[in-house]
Scaffold this active site. Structure first.
Site, PDB file in Angstrom:
ATOM      1  N   GLU A   1       0.852  -1.197   0.000  1.00  0.00           N
ATOM      2  CA  GLU A   1       0.000   0.000   0.000  1.00  0.00           C
ATOM      3  C   GLU A   1       0.882   1.239   0.000  1.00  0.00           C
ATOM      4  O   GLU A   1       1.937   1.223   0.635  1.00  0.00           O
ATOM      5  CB  GLU A   1      -0.918  -0.009   1.233  1.00  0.00           C
ATOM      6  CG  GLU A   1      -1.950  -1.106   1.167  1.00  0.00           C
ATOM      7  CD  GLU A   1      -2.959  -1.063   2.327  1.00  0.00           C
ATOM      8  OE1 GLU A   1      -3.014  -0.053   3.058  1.00  0.00           O
ATOM      9  OE2 GLU A   1      -3.694  -2.041   2.497  1.00  0.00           O
TER      10      GLU A   1
ATOM     11  N   HIS B   1      -8.118   1.208   1.421  1.00  0.00           N
ATOM     12  CA  HIS B   1      -7.980   1.104   2.886  1.00  0.00           C
ATOM     13  C   HIS B   1      -8.935   2.098   3.573  1.00  0.00           C
ATOM     14  O   HIS B   1      -8.504   2.952   4.369  1.00  0.00           O
ATOM     15  CB  HIS B   1      -6.528   1.359   3.307  1.00  0.00           C
ATOM     16  CG  HIS B   1      -6.180   0.727   4.623  1.00  0.00           C
ATOM     17  ND1 HIS B   1      -4.987   0.124   4.889  1.00  0.00           N
ATOM     18  CD2 HIS B   1      -6.890   0.602   5.778  1.00  0.00           C
ATOM     19  CE1 HIS B   1      -4.958  -0.333   6.133  1.00  0.00           C
ATOM     20  NE2 HIS B   1      -6.113  -0.045   6.700  1.00  0.00           N
TER      21      HIS B   1
HETATM   22  N1  LIG Z   1      -9.436  -1.881   6.910  1.00  0.00           N
HETATM   23  C1  LIG Z   1      -9.271  -1.093   7.947  1.00  0.00           C
HETATM   24  O1  LIG Z   1      -9.240   0.111   7.830  1.00  0.00           O
HETATM   25  C2  LIG Z   1      -9.165  -1.674   9.321  1.00  0.00           C
HETATM   26  C3  LIG Z   1      -9.741  -0.992  10.404  1.00  0.00           C
HETATM   27  C4  LIG Z   1      -9.637  -1.551  11.681  1.00  0.00           C
HETATM   28  C5  LIG Z   1      -8.964  -2.751  11.860  1.00  0.00           C
HETATM   29  N2  LIG Z   1      -8.395  -3.361  10.796  1.00  0.00           N
HETATM   30  C6  LIG Z   1      -7.709  -4.645  10.965  1.00  0.00           C
HETATM   31  O2  LIG Z   1      -8.684  -5.653  11.202  1.00  0.00           O
HETATM   32  C7  LIG Z   1      -8.055  -6.755  11.871  1.00  0.00           C
HETATM   33  C8  LIG Z   1      -8.940  -7.258  12.996  1.00  0.00           C
HETATM   34  O3  LIG Z   1      -9.091  -6.268  13.990  1.00  0.00           O
HETATM   35  P1  LIG Z   1      -9.825  -6.608  15.370  1.00  0.00           P
HETATM   36  O4  LIG Z   1      -9.984  -5.329  16.091  1.00  0.00           O
HETATM   37  O5  LIG Z   1     -11.016  -7.464  15.127  1.00  0.00           O
HETATM   38  O6  LIG Z   1      -8.682  -7.474  16.077  1.00  0.00           O
HETATM   39  P2  LIG Z   1      -8.858  -8.535  17.275  1.00  0.00           P
HETATM   40  O7  LIG Z   1      -7.508  -8.735  17.839  1.00  0.00           O
HETATM   41  O8  LIG Z   1      -9.975  -8.127  18.169  1.00  0.00           O
HETATM   42  O9  LIG Z   1      -9.323  -9.864  16.520  1.00  0.00           O
HETATM   43  C9  LIG Z   1      -8.444 -10.618  15.738  1.00  0.00           C
HETATM   44  C10 LIG Z   1      -8.931 -12.049  15.768  1.00  0.00           C
HETATM   45  O10 LIG Z   1      -8.118 -12.839  14.921  1.00  0.00           O
HETATM   46  C11 LIG Z   1      -7.958 -14.103  15.566  1.00  0.00           C
HETATM   47  N3  LIG Z   1      -6.805 -14.806  15.064  1.00  0.00           N
HETATM   48  C12 LIG Z   1      -5.491 -14.639  15.403  1.00  0.00           C
HETATM   49  N4  LIG Z   1      -4.736 -15.537  14.749  1.00  0.00           N
HETATM   50  C13 LIG Z   1      -5.576 -16.281  13.988  1.00  0.00           C
HETATM   51  C14 LIG Z   1      -5.377 -17.351  13.081  1.00  0.00           C
HETATM   52  N5  LIG Z   1      -4.156 -17.858  12.857  1.00  0.00           N
HETATM   53  N6  LIG Z   1      -6.456 -17.849  12.444  1.00  0.00           N
HETATM   54  C15 LIG Z   1      -7.705 -17.349  12.668  1.00  0.00           C
HETATM   55  N7  LIG Z   1      -7.957 -16.355  13.545  1.00  0.00           N
HETATM   56  C16 LIG Z   1      -6.898 -15.811  14.176  1.00  0.00           C
HETATM   57  C17 LIG Z   1      -7.790 -13.742  17.033  1.00  0.00           C
HETATM   58  O11 LIG Z   1      -8.069 -14.841  17.871  1.00  0.00           O
HETATM   59  C18 LIG Z   1      -8.829 -12.653  17.192  1.00  0.00           C
HETATM   60  O12 LIG Z   1     -10.077 -13.175  17.580  1.00  0.00           O
HETATM   61  C19 LIG Z   1      -6.686  -6.225  12.328  1.00  0.00           C
HETATM   62  O13 LIG Z   1      -5.719  -6.681  11.415  1.00  0.00           O
HETATM   63  C20 LIG Z   1      -6.809  -4.726  12.196  1.00  0.00           C
HETATM   64  O14 LIG Z   1      -5.581  -4.098  11.997  1.00  0.00           O
HETATM   65  C21 LIG Z   1      -8.500  -2.873   9.532  1.00  0.00           C
HETATM   66  O1  LIG Z   2      -6.412   4.760   9.940  1.00  0.00           O
HETATM   67  C1  LIG Z   2      -6.923   4.148   9.004  1.00  0.00           C
HETATM   68  O2  LIG Z   2      -7.482   4.697   8.066  1.00  0.00           O
HETATM   69  C2  LIG Z   2      -6.882   2.624   8.960  1.00  0.00           C
HETATM   70  C3  LIG Z   2      -6.996   2.015  10.315  1.00  0.00           C
HETATM   71  C4  LIG Z   2      -6.984   0.520  10.358  1.00  0.00           C
HETATM   72  O3  LIG Z   2      -6.169  -0.076   9.417  1.00  0.00           O
HETATM   73  C5  LIG Z   2      -6.676   0.033  11.746  1.00  0.00           C
HETATM   74  O4  LIG Z   2      -5.980  -0.964  11.888  1.00  0.00           O
HETATM   75  O5  LIG Z   2      -7.205   0.636  12.711  1.00  0.00           O
END
Ligand SMILES: NC(=O)c1ccc[n+]([C@@H]2O[C@H](COP(=O)([O-])OP(=O)(O)OC[C@H]3O[C@@H](n4cnc5c(N)ncnc54)[C@H](O)[C@@H]3O)[C@@H](O)[C@H]2O)c1
Ligand SMILES: O=C(O)CC[C@@H](O)C(=O)O
Length: 526
Positions: free
Chosen positions: A261, A279
């Site tokens: 990215e 994203h």
């Molecule tokens: N696209 C975006 O803008 C955005 C926004 C927020 C979060 N995220 C991403 O989303 C993801 C999830 O966030 P969250 O707050 O739910 O995190 P979290 O830690 O609450 O949940 C992650 C889950 O993944 C599970 N996990 C870990 N290893 C695993 C495996 N090998 N197989 C299957 N499951 C497994 C964990 O047990 C946990 O339940 C993170 O990578 C975070 O960075 C992306």
């Molecule tokens: O800040 C953002 O726009 C992305 C955040 C997201 O990837 C996160 O892990 O919280």
């Protein structure tokens, strides 16, 4: 001296307003190259970021005054945590502020895939009125496969159940009780791939999840599956996804996140059935206000009052307890991390015993540190503060035991993990009341510092093993820093804890596993 904060990514203006209201000087300077940022970072005590700024070891080398990095969001994979920790910089995130928004984005992409909304929109606005070209599918009664059922995954599950979908989840750390509470079915990955009409990913990117939807996994999916990734790039093999879309094995895929990215070019672009967003998972007004306010409050509390909330690399502590407890928490976190890395998803419960001098202390922060170390190997949102709650949610049975008597050591922390195959125990002490040392690993006495990159090796105790191990590591260009050995009995099972100067790749691990007499090799990092 007035603290100074740099906001280096686009953030809701409320963050800057809070810093100013609390008497902190703040500059908002976005869009800088790494070199430009390195040139100015030395002037700041706090750095507030989203995902664009990369807080690399190189940048942190220039951050001579930096005390805290605040991530307005969840994922801290753009921060070099060991490098920050080594420089004494606290890293904080805002674990829950954007979860609903991200879950909603996943659901939005699921609808977009089901009804080909982007293509239908483009065609209609091009004046084509192709009513017969766009035949969608209903979501009702379809099976949604969740990979990762943590914070965001469980919100997605609740929304999907509201849409009358059936939800199955693969998450080795999801307890059966939590699955029941969420109304979803816990399954193995293969079962999910076989059954899901839609698959959505919600795990962090770790060594275990990287490429979880590999070419082989994609080949095992139900034909015509639709896939959504709003978690992290790297969870799906993008080249294999392109081939699976071309062959029709995958009917549609929507990616919000990419391996590289910003993703300004990708073989996936233009592929029929492919949708992408840049994203945007966390990009709603509500989420950005939440995370901006939260990060500014947390960073201000830390810079002005020393309060620590949602720190990834430091426990929450009162000023009085801190000096005595800190070395114990460092020891406890290392013991938890050791168990997490060696035992992975096998851990069903932990018993934390403090003995001798340690028994006189507040045990809660020690327990928090063990749990944060243990669960931090698979979740990015866990920290000292929320670890006990998350452990409870995950059905991890946590016991605290206190022995005032002294044993072989004047102070000792022992952590016993219960697993389906029995209890596994590690213990450590403090040398000079400050330096953590491992003294027992799974019943084998050792004396090791848990630091940096290490290897845990179980082998048959036989002459020549150390030589062949040293040769194999030397051939791989890996320098041994320290070597600790222990064994149950002469000629029986032996354990080696080897500190090395560089990370050990999976290829080198495979080579070590092939050495004669080796039973297990696990790369560790502390
Ligand atoms: N696209 C975006 O803008 C955005 C926004 C927020 C979060 N995220 C991403 O989303 C993801 C999830 O966030 P969250 O707050 O739910 O995190 P979290 O830690 O609450 O949940 C992650 C889950 O993944 C599970 N996990 C870990 N290893 C695993 C495996 N090998 N197989 C299957 N499951 C497994 C964990 O047990 C946990 O339940 C993170 O990578 C975070 O960075 C992306
Ligand atoms: O800040 C953002 O726009 C992305 C955040 C997201 O990837 C996160 O892990 O919280």
């Amino acid at each position: 001296m007035t603290p100074r904060v740099l906001i280096s990514d686009k953030m809701d203006p409320r963050a800057a307003a809070i810093f100013r209201e609390r008497g902190i000087e703040v500059d908002e300077i976005t869009g800088k190259t790494p070199d430009e940022l390195a040139a100015i970072i030395g002037d700041y005590h706090g750095l507030a970021i989203r995902s664009s700024t990369k807080a690399t070891a190189r940048l942190l080398d220039h951050a001579t005054n930096l005390k805290v990095i605040g991530r307005a969001g969840i994922g801290v994979d753009n921060v070099d945590i060991p490098a920050a920790t080594a420089r004494g910089i606290v890293v904080m995130n805002t674990p829950f502020g954007n979860s609903i928004t991200t879950a909603e984005h996943a659901i939005a992409l699921m609808f977009a895939l089901a009804r080909q909304l982007p293509e239908a929109d483009a065609s209609t606005q091009a004046g084509k009125w192709e009513k017969n070209r766009f035949m969608g599918v209903e979501l009702t009664a379809k099976t949604l496969g969740l990979i990762g059922a943590g914070n965001i995954g469980s919100i997605v599950a609740s929304r999907a159940l509201g849409l009358k979908m059936k939800v199955v989840a693969f998450d080795p750390f999801l307890s059966p009780e939590r699955a029941l509470e969420l109304g979803i079915e816990k399954v193995e990955l293969d079962e999910l791939l076989k059954r899901a009409d839609f698959i959505t990913l919600h795990t962090p990117l770790t060594d275990q999840t990287r490429g979880i939807l590999s070419r082989e996994a994609l080949a095992r999916t139900k034909k015509g599956v639709r896939i959504i990734n709003c978690a992290r790039g790297g969870l799906i093999d993008e080249a294999a996804l392109k081939d699976a879309l071309d062959s029709g094995q995958v009917a549609g895929a929507a990616l919000d996140v990419f391996e590289t990215e910003p993703a300004t070019a990708s073989p996936l672009f233009g592929t029929p059935g492919f949708i992408s967003t840049p994203h945007l998972g966390a990009s709603t007004t509500e989420a950005q206000v939440n995370v901006a306010i939260q990060v500014a409050e947390q960073m201000s509390d830390f810079l002005l009052l020393g309060g620590v909330t949602n720190a990834i690399n430091m426990p929450s502590l009162s000023a009085e307890e801190a000096p005595r407890l800190k070395p114990y928490m460092a020891l406890a976190e290392k013991l938890g991390k050791l168990l997490g890395q060696v035992l992975g998803d096998q851990v069903r419960g932990v018993s934390i015993e403090v003995e001798g001098a340690a028994a006189a202390l507040n045990q809660k922060p020690i327990t928090g540190a063990v749990l944060a170390g243990l669960m931090g190997t698979y979740s990015q949102t866990v920290n000292m503060v929320n670890a006990p709650i998350l452990a409870k949610e995950r059905g991890l049975d946590v016991k605290e035991v206190r022995h005032e008597r002294e044993g072989d050591y004047h102070t000792l922390v022992r952590v016993t993990a219960s697993t389906p195959t029995g209890d596994r125990c590690v213990a450590g002490t403090l040398f000079g009341n400050s330096a953590p040392r491992l003294v027992d690993i799974f019943g084998v006495a050792v004396e090791a510092d848990l630091a940096g990159h290490m290897l845990y090796i179980v082998n048959n105790d036989a002459p020549g093993f150390i030589g062949s191990l040293g040769t194999a590591l030397g051939e791989a260009g890996i320098n041994i820093a320290t070597f600790n050995l222990g064994r149950r009995a002469a000629g029986g099972e032996a354990v080696a804890l080897v500190a090395v100067d560089d990370p050990v790749t999976p290829e080198v691990v495979a080579r070590l596993c092939a050495l004669e007499g080796v039973r297990e090799v696990v790369p560790l990092s502390f």
